[in-house]
Design a protein around this motif. Sequence first.
Motif, mmCIF file in Angstrom:
data_model
loop_
_atom_site.group_PDB
_atom_site.id
_atom_site.type_symbol
_atom_site.label_atom_id
_atom_site.label_comp_id
_atom_site.label_asym_id
_atom_site.label_seq_id
_atom_site.Cartn_x
_atom_site.Cartn_y
_atom_site.Cartn_z
ATOM 1 N N ASN A 1 0.780 -1.238 0.000
ATOM 2 C CA ASN A 1 0.000 0.000 0.000
ATOM 3 C C ASN A 1 0.806 1.280 0.000
ATOM 4 N N TYR A 2 2.061 1.234 -0.342
ATOM 5 C CA TYR A 2 2.825 2.451 -0.556
ATOM 6 C C TYR A 2 3.951 2.143 -1.525
ATOM 7 N N ALA A 62 -0.359 4.757 7.874
ATOM 8 C CA ALA A 62 -0.074 3.329 7.717
ATOM 9 C C ALA A 62 1.225 3.049 6.967
ATOM 10 N N CYS A 63 1.927 4.080 6.569
ATOM 11 C CA CYS A 63 3.177 3.938 5.811
ATOM 12 C C CYS A 63 4.315 3.678 6.794
ATOM 13 N N SER A 64 4.881 2.466 6.766
ATOM 14 C CA SER A 64 5.916 2.138 7.751
ATOM 15 C C SER A 64 7.170 3.000 7.630
ATOM 16 N N PRO A 65 7.652 3.373 6.419
ATOM 17 C CA PRO A 65 8.796 4.282 6.382
ATOM 18 C C PRO A 65 8.469 5.657 6.973
ATOM 19 N N ALA A 71 7.105 9.131 -4.528
ATOM 20 C CA ALA A 71 7.110 8.057 -3.537
ATOM 21 C C ALA A 71 6.545 8.608 -2.240
ATOM 22 N N VAL A 72 6.151 7.701 -1.359
ATOM 23 C CA VAL A 72 5.745 8.092 -0.014
ATOM 24 C C VAL A 72 6.551 7.234 0.939
ATOM 25 N N THR A 113 12.620 7.185 2.970
ATOM 26 C CA THR A 113 12.904 7.594 4.338
ATOM 27 C C THR A 113 14.021 8.629 4.366
ATOM 28 N N ALA A 114 13.752 9.736 5.026
ATOM 29 C CA ALA A 114 14.750 10.811 5.138
ATOM 30 C C ALA A 114 15.748 10.461 6.223
#
Length: 195
Positions: free
Chosen positions: A38-39, A88-91, A158-159, A178-179
């Motif tokens: 989902n991402y 819900a985005c784990s990163p 991207a998310v 991921t930053a």
Amino acid sequence: MSRRSLLAASGAALAVALAACTANDPLARQANAGDNKNYIAGDGSVTEYAAHDRSQPVEFSGKLFDGTTVDAAALRGKVTILNFWYAACSPCRLEAPDLQALHTEFAPNGVNFYGVNVRDEKATAEAFERTFKLSYPSLMDKDGGVLLALTKFVPPAAVPTTLVLDKQGRVSARILGTADKGTLKALITTALAVK
């Protein structure tokens, strides 16, 4: 060759060509994977734009979850960080504490931090913000208006994606995925140093 055969052959050739174009693109591979995560996560790649290569100042308008309107023109004169996320985005969860720490560190320098929530309803977004003790606000962007407006200047793609806007409101850097805290700190420091 019949018209139907010609169309089938053309379609097959197009599919092969598109597959070849996307074979080396990690975002395209994720989109095609169908793994239901989902991402689409970026690879953490960083793009910095030299001052002479930057776009025009970005233009967008959106509402914060508290109903306040934010217009890009009002952000000019300060470095601004835009972080595209959803709960819900784990990163997004992984980077949230670092984003908050950088917000706390750079707030005295006048650096603006805004989340851009691309999926959640208000209650879900606020629960995420409470969980990670985020003190900077987020724009509601379920309709994709902010995302679409920024795509004219640099595609988020991207998310999560994090954009650093310089004091003129131009995109000076983009992080896909991921930053990394140290990397984002360096990008903010560089943007602050430019008059």
